[in-house]
Design a protein around this motif. Structure first.
Motif, PDB file in Angstrom:
ATOM      1  N   PRO A   1      -9.438   7.161 -10.996  1.00 53.46           N
ATOM      2  CA  PRO A   1      -8.242   7.823 -10.450  1.00 53.46           C
ATOM      3  C   PRO A   1      -8.605   9.161  -9.829  1.00 53.46           C
ATOM      4  N   ARG A   2      -7.896   9.548  -8.789  1.00 53.25           N
ATOM      5  CA  ARG A   2      -8.218  10.769  -8.041  1.00 53.25           C
ATOM      6  C   ARG A   2      -7.577  12.026  -8.617  1.00 53.25           C
ATOM      7  N   GLY A   3      -6.661  11.884  -9.565  1.00 46.96           N
ATOM      8  CA  GLY A   3      -6.044  13.061 -10.163  1.00 46.96           C
ATOM      9  C   GLY A   3      -4.991  13.716  -9.279  1.00 46.96           C
ATOM     10  N   VAL A   4      -4.507  12.973  -8.296  1.00 48.92           N
ATOM     11  CA  VAL A   4      -3.474  13.475  -7.381  1.00 48.92           C
ATOM     12  C   VAL A   4      -2.154  12.787  -7.741  1.00 48.92           C
ATOM     13  N   GLN A   5      -1.092  13.563  -7.803  1.00 43.82           N
ATOM     14  CA  GLN A   5       0.222  13.026  -8.148  1.00 43.82           C
ATOM     15  C   GLN A   5       0.917  12.451  -6.908  1.00 43.82           C
ATOM     16  N   LEU A   6       1.625  11.352  -7.097  1.00 41.18           N
ATOM     17  CA  LEU A   6       2.513  10.869  -6.046  1.00 41.18           C
ATOM     18  C   LEU A   6       3.613  11.915  -5.892  1.00 41.18           C
ATOM     19  N   PRO A   7       3.915  12.360  -4.685  1.00 41.39           N
ATOM     20  CA  PRO A   7       4.976  13.364  -4.513  1.00 41.39           C
ATOM     21  C   PRO A   7       6.296  12.903  -5.124  1.00 41.39           C
ATOM     22  N   PRO A   8       7.193  13.842  -5.404  1.00 46.59           N
ATOM     23  CA  PRO A   8       8.475  13.483  -6.010  1.00 46.59           C
ATOM     24  C   PRO A   8       9.197  12.383  -5.236  1.00 46.59           C
ATOM     25  N   PHE A   9       9.758  11.479  -5.999  1.00 49.79           N
ATOM     26  CA  PHE A   9      10.460  10.306  -5.505  1.00 49.79           C
ATOM     27  C   PHE A   9      11.451  10.633  -4.379  1.00 49.79           C
ATOM     28  N   GLU A  10      12.221  11.691  -4.561  1.00 55.81           N
ATOM     29  CA  GLU A  10      13.263  12.047  -3.582  1.00 55.81           C
ATOM     30  C   GLU A  10      12.690  12.409  -2.215  1.00 55.81           C
ATOM     31  N   THR A  11      11.409  12.770  -2.177  1.00 47.39           N
ATOM     32  CA  THR A  11      10.796  13.185  -0.906  1.00 47.39           C
ATOM     33  C   THR A  11      10.292  12.025  -0.070  1.00 47.39           C
TER      34      THR A  11
ATOM     35  N   LYS B   1      19.428   2.916  -6.428  1.00 45.54           N
ATOM     36  CA  LYS B   1      19.052   1.650  -7.047  1.00 45.54           C
ATOM     37  C   LYS B   1      17.665   1.699  -7.682  1.00 45.54           C
ATOM     38  N   HIS B   2      16.763   2.479  -7.117  1.00 46.97           N
ATOM     39  CA  HIS B   2      15.363   2.448  -7.553  1.00 46.97           C
ATOM     40  C   HIS B   2      14.860   3.757  -8.131  1.00 46.97           C
ATOM     41  N   LYS B   3      15.756   4.610  -8.618  1.00 44.70           N
ATOM     42  CA  LYS B   3      15.309   5.901  -9.148  1.00 44.70           C
ATOM     43  C   LYS B   3      14.392   5.685 -10.358  1.00 44.70           C
ATOM     44  N   PRO B   4      13.478   6.628 -10.570  1.00 48.22           N
ATOM     45  CA  PRO B   4      12.550   6.505 -11.703  1.00 48.22           C
ATOM     46  C   PRO B   4      13.288   6.467 -13.035  1.00 48.22           C
ATOM     47  N   ILE B   5      12.717   5.751 -13.981  1.00 46.16           N
ATOM     48  CA  ILE B   5      13.258   5.687 -15.334  1.00 46.16           C
ATOM     49  C   ILE B   5      12.356   6.467 -16.297  1.00 46.16           C
ATOM     50  N   LEU B   6      11.051   6.398 -16.088  1.00 49.15           N
ATOM     51  CA  LEU B   6      10.122   7.110 -16.959  1.00 49.15           C
ATOM     52  C   LEU B   6      10.245   8.615 -16.734  1.00 49.15           C
ATOM     53  N   SER B   7      10.290   9.369 -17.823  1.00 50.54           N
ATOM     54  CA  SER B   7      10.477  10.821 -17.752  1.00 50.54           C
ATOM     55  C   SER B   7       9.175  11.523 -17.369  1.00 50.54           C
ATOM     56  N   GLU B   8       9.308  12.745 -16.933  1.00 54.76           N
ATOM     57  CA  GLU B   8       8.114  13.551 -16.645  1.00 54.76           C
ATOM     58  C   GLU B   8       7.316  13.785 -17.920  1.00 54.76           C
ATOM     59  N   ASP B   9       7.984  13.823 -19.080  1.00 55.34           N
ATOM     60  CA  ASP B   9       7.265  13.950 -20.351  1.00 55.34           C
ATOM     61  C   ASP B   9       6.351  12.740 -20.573  1.00 55.34           C
ATOM     62  N   PHE B  10       6.834  11.546 -20.201  1.00 57.10           N
ATOM     63  CA  PHE B  10       5.984  10.355 -20.286  1.00 57.10           C
ATOM     64  C   PHE B  10       4.724  10.563 -19.448  1.00 57.10           C
ATOM     65  N   TRP B  11       4.905  11.009 -18.216  1.00 56.17           N
ATOM     66  CA  TRP B  11       3.763  11.175 -17.315  1.00 56.17           C
ATOM     67  C   TRP B  11       2.807  12.242 -17.824  1.00 56.17           C
ATOM     68  N   LYS B  12       3.318  13.314 -18.412  1.00 54.59           N
ATOM     69  CA  LYS B  12       2.442  14.363 -18.953  1.00 54.59           C
ATOM     70  C   LYS B  12       1.554  13.814 -20.060  1.00 54.59           C
ATOM     71  N   GLU B  13       2.099  12.901 -20.847  1.00 49.80           N
ATOM     72  CA  GLU B  13       1.336  12.351 -21.969  1.00 49.80           C
ATOM     73  C   GLU B  13       0.474  11.148 -21.592  1.00 49.80           C
ATOM     74  N   HIS B  14       0.958  10.292 -20.703  1.00 50.01           N
ATOM     75  CA  HIS B  14       0.297   9.004 -20.476  1.00 50.01           C
ATOM     76  C   HIS B  14      -0.291   8.778 -19.085  1.00 50.01           C
ATOM     77  N   ALA B  15      -0.063   9.646 -18.153  1.00 45.74           N
ATOM     78  CA  ALA B  15      -0.520   9.402 -16.782  1.00 45.74           C
ATOM     79  C   ALA B  15      -2.031   9.217 -16.715  1.00 45.74           C
ATOM     80  N   PRO B  16      -2.477   8.395 -15.788  1.00 47.21           N
ATOM     81  CA  PRO B  16      -3.916   8.231 -15.606  1.00 47.21           C
ATOM     82  C   PRO B  16      -4.565   9.568 -15.265  1.00 47.21           C
ATOM     83  N   THR B  17      -5.770   9.753 -15.761  1.00 49.47           N
ATOM     84  CA  THR B  17      -6.550  10.946 -15.437  1.00 49.47           C
ATOM     85  C   THR B  17      -7.920  10.483 -14.968  1.00 49.47           C
TER      86      THR B  17
END
Length: 181
Positions: free
Chosen positions: A130-140, A149-165
Protein backbone atom coordinates in the motif's frame (compact mmCIF):
# COMPACT_ATOMS: atom_id res chain seq x y z
CA UNK A 1 -9.80 -20.45 -20.78
CA UNK A 2 -12.78 -21.64 -18.74
CA UNK A 3 -12.11 -22.40 -15.07
CA UNK A 4 -8.31 -22.26 -15.35
CA UNK A 5 -5.96 -23.85 -12.82
CA UNK A 6 -3.59 -21.67 -10.83
CA UNK A 7 -0.68 -22.90 -12.93
CA UNK A 8 -2.54 -21.99 -16.14
CA UNK A 9 -3.28 -18.49 -14.81
CA UNK A 10 0.38 -18.07 -13.79
CA UNK A 11 1.46 -18.89 -17.35
CA UNK A 12 0.20 -15.47 -18.43
CA UNK A 13 -1.60 -17.02 -21.39
CA UNK A 14 -5.18 -17.13 -20.06
CA UNK A 15 -5.88 -13.41 -19.55
CA UNK A 16 -7.18 -14.00 -16.03
CA UNK A 17 -6.57 -11.83 -12.97
CA UNK A 18 -5.99 -13.35 -9.55
CA UNK A 19 -8.82 -11.75 -7.62
CA UNK A 20 -11.25 -11.86 -4.75
CA UNK A 21 -15.00 -11.86 -5.10
CA UNK A 22 -16.53 -9.39 -2.65
CA UNK A 23 -19.91 -10.32 -1.20
CA UNK A 24 -21.22 -7.77 1.27
CA UNK A 25 -24.25 -6.55 3.18
CA UNK A 26 -24.92 -2.93 2.09
CA UNK A 27 -26.54 -2.22 5.46
CA UNK A 28 -23.16 -2.86 7.12
CA UNK A 29 -20.64 -1.58 4.58
CA UNK A 30 -21.00 0.67 1.56
CA UNK A 31 -19.51 0.09 -1.86
CA UNK A 32 -17.54 3.33 -1.32
CA UNK A 33 -16.04 1.82 1.87
CA UNK A 34 -15.00 -1.19 -0.21
CA UNK A 35 -13.53 1.10 -2.88
CA UNK A 36 -11.58 3.01 -0.24
CA UNK A 37 -10.12 -0.27 1.02
CA UNK A 38 -9.40 -1.42 -2.53
CA UNK A 39 -7.45 1.70 -3.52
CA UNK A 40 -5.61 2.04 -0.22
CA UNK A 41 -4.72 -1.67 0.20
CA UNK A 42 -2.42 -2.08 -2.79
CA UNK A 43 -0.27 -0.14 -5.23
CA UNK A 44 -2.52 0.54 -8.22
CA UNK A 45 0.32 2.23 -10.11
CA UNK A 46 2.18 -1.03 -10.73
CA UNK A 47 1.66 -2.73 -14.07
CA UNK A 48 1.20 -6.51 -13.98
CA UNK A 49 2.53 -6.91 -10.47
CA UNK A 50 2.00 -6.38 -6.78
CA UNK A 51 5.34 -6.10 -5.01
CA UNK A 52 7.34 -9.27 -5.63
CA UNK A 53 4.41 -11.03 -7.32
CA UNK A 54 4.81 -10.37 -11.05
CA UNK A 55 2.79 -11.41 -14.07
CA UNK A 56 -0.40 -10.41 -15.85
CA UNK A 57 -2.46 -12.28 -13.24
CA UNK A 58 -1.29 -9.76 -10.61
CA UNK A 59 -2.53 -6.70 -12.44
CA UNK A 60 -4.81 -4.39 -10.51
CA UNK A 61 -8.41 -4.68 -11.65
CA UNK A 62 -11.87 -3.47 -10.65
CA UNK A 63 -14.83 -5.09 -12.38
CA UNK A 64 -18.29 -3.65 -11.81
CA UNK A 65 -21.80 -5.02 -12.28
CA UNK A 66 -24.02 -1.92 -12.41
CA UNK A 67 -23.84 1.50 -14.01
CA UNK A 68 -23.78 3.08 -10.55
CA UNK A 69 -20.87 0.88 -9.48
CA UNK A 70 -19.06 1.87 -12.66
CA UNK A 71 -19.54 5.56 -11.93
CA UNK A 72 -18.27 5.08 -8.38
CA UNK A 73 -15.23 3.03 -9.43
CA UNK A 74 -14.26 5.54 -12.12
CA UNK A 75 -14.82 8.61 -9.93
CA UNK A 76 -12.85 7.09 -7.03
CA UNK A 77 -10.06 6.07 -9.41
CA UNK A 78 -9.78 9.62 -10.74
CA UNK A 79 -9.73 11.07 -7.21
CA UNK A 80 -7.18 8.54 -5.95
CA UNK A 81 -4.95 9.06 -8.96
CA UNK A 82 -4.88 12.82 -8.24
CA UNK A 83 -3.96 12.09 -4.62
CA UNK A 84 -1.19 9.69 -5.69
CA UNK A 85 0.19 12.15 -8.23
CA UNK A 86 0.14 14.96 -5.65
CA UNK A 87 2.41 12.69 -3.59
CA UNK A 88 4.71 11.96 -6.55
CA UNK A 89 3.54 8.36 -6.88
CA UNK A 90 2.39 8.16 -10.50
CA UNK A 91 -0.70 7.30 -12.50
CA UNK A 92 -3.05 4.42 -11.78
CA UNK A 93 -2.67 1.35 -14.00
CA UNK A 94 -5.78 -0.46 -12.67
CA UNK A 95 -7.95 -2.14 -15.28
CA UNK A 96 -11.55 -0.91 -14.86
CA UNK A 97 -14.17 -2.81 -16.85
CA UNK A 98 -17.78 -3.89 -16.65
CA UNK A 99 -18.27 -7.50 -15.59
CA UNK A 100 -20.41 -7.93 -18.69
CA UNK A 101 -17.21 -7.80 -20.79
CA UNK A 102 -16.49 -11.34 -19.63
CA UNK A 103 -18.29 -14.59 -20.38
CA UNK A 104 -17.79 -15.51 -16.71
CA UNK A 105 -16.37 -12.93 -14.33
CA UNK A 106 -15.19 -15.18 -11.51
CA UNK A 107 -13.84 -18.69 -11.11
CA UNK A 108 -13.04 -20.19 -7.72
CA UNK A 109 -9.43 -21.21 -7.20
CA UNK A 110 -8.48 -24.76 -6.30
CA UNK A 111 -9.12 -25.86 -2.72
CA UNK A 112 -5.51 -25.31 -1.68
CA UNK A 113 -5.97 -21.57 -2.39
CA UNK A 114 -9.26 -21.19 -0.51
CA UNK A 115 -8.90 -19.25 2.75
CA UNK A 116 -5.15 -19.57 2.30
CA UNK A 117 -4.11 -17.56 5.35
CA UNK A 118 -6.28 -19.71 7.63
CA UNK A 119 -4.46 -22.89 6.62
CA UNK A 120 -1.90 -24.42 9.04
CA UNK A 121 1.60 -23.30 8.10
CA UNK A 122 0.41 -20.50 5.80
CA UNK A 123 2.96 -17.76 5.40
CA UNK A 124 1.24 -14.38 5.62
CA UNK A 125 3.15 -11.76 3.72
CA UNK A 126 2.39 -8.37 2.31
CA UNK A 127 3.27 -8.12 -1.34
CA UNK A 128 0.58 -5.56 -2.13
CA UNK A 129 2.65 -2.61 -0.85
CA UNK A 130 0.00 0.00 0.00
CA UNK A 131 1.18 3.53 -0.79
CA UNK A 132 -0.04 5.14 2.44
CA UNK A 133 -2.16 7.69 0.57
CA UNK A 134 -5.78 8.25 1.61
CA UNK A 135 -8.64 8.30 -0.86
CA UNK A 136 -9.92 11.90 -0.71
CA UNK A 137 -13.16 12.51 1.19
CA UNK A 138 -16.19 10.88 -0.38
CA UNK A 139 -18.05 14.17 -0.86
CA UNK A 140 -15.25 15.50 -3.08
CA UNK A 141 -15.37 12.75 -5.68
CA UNK A 142 -18.69 10.88 -5.52
CA UNK A 143 -21.21 12.04 -8.13
CA UNK A 144 -23.80 14.19 -6.32
CA UNK A 145 -26.74 12.04 -7.46
CA UNK A 146 -25.15 8.95 -5.80
CA UNK A 147 -24.02 10.47 -2.52
CA UNK A 148 -27.08 9.73 -0.40
CA UNK A 149 -27.47 6.14 -1.60
CA UNK A 150 -23.77 5.26 -1.36
CA UNK A 151 -22.46 7.28 1.59
CA UNK A 152 -19.77 5.59 3.69
CA UNK A 153 -20.85 3.46 6.62
CA UNK A 154 -17.47 2.75 8.21
CA UNK A 155 -16.41 5.49 10.64
CA UNK A 156 -13.16 7.40 10.53
CA UNK A 157 -12.34 5.67 13.84
CA UNK A 158 -12.52 2.35 11.97
CA UNK A 159 -10.06 3.65 9.38
CA UNK A 160 -7.68 4.99 12.06
CA UNK A 161 -7.52 1.55 13.64
CA UNK A 162 -7.78 -0.82 10.66
CA UNK A 163 -6.75 0.97 7.46
CA UNK A 164 -4.02 -0.60 5.38
CA UNK A 165 -0.55 0.75 6.05
CA UNK A 166 2.69 0.27 4.13
CA UNK A 167 3.85 -3.34 4.52
CA UNK A 168 0.62 -4.30 6.31
CA UNK A 169 -2.58 -4.74 4.31
CA UNK A 170 -4.76 -6.62 6.75
CA UNK A 171 -4.52 -6.28 10.50
CA UNK A 172 -7.07 -8.87 11.50
CA UNK A 173 -7.26 -12.54 12.44
CA UNK A 174 -6.70 -15.10 9.71
CA UNK A 175 -9.26 -17.51 11.15
CA UNK A 176 -11.35 -19.51 8.73
CA UNK A 177 -14.57 -17.71 7.79
CA UNK A 178 -17.65 -19.27 9.31
CA UNK A 179 -20.89 -18.75 7.43
CA UNK A 180 -24.23 -18.52 9.22
CA UNK A 181 -26.68 -19.68 6.59
Amino acid sequence: TSNPTYDEVCSGRTGHTEAVQVVYDPSKISVVDILRWFWQAHDPTQVNRQGNDAGTQYRSGAYYFTEEQGKLVKASKEAYEKALMANGLGKIATEVRPASDFEQIFYYAEDYHQQYLAKPGARPYCSAQPRGVQLPPFETWCPKELQEKHKPILSEDFWKEHAPTPHCVIRSPNDKIKWDL
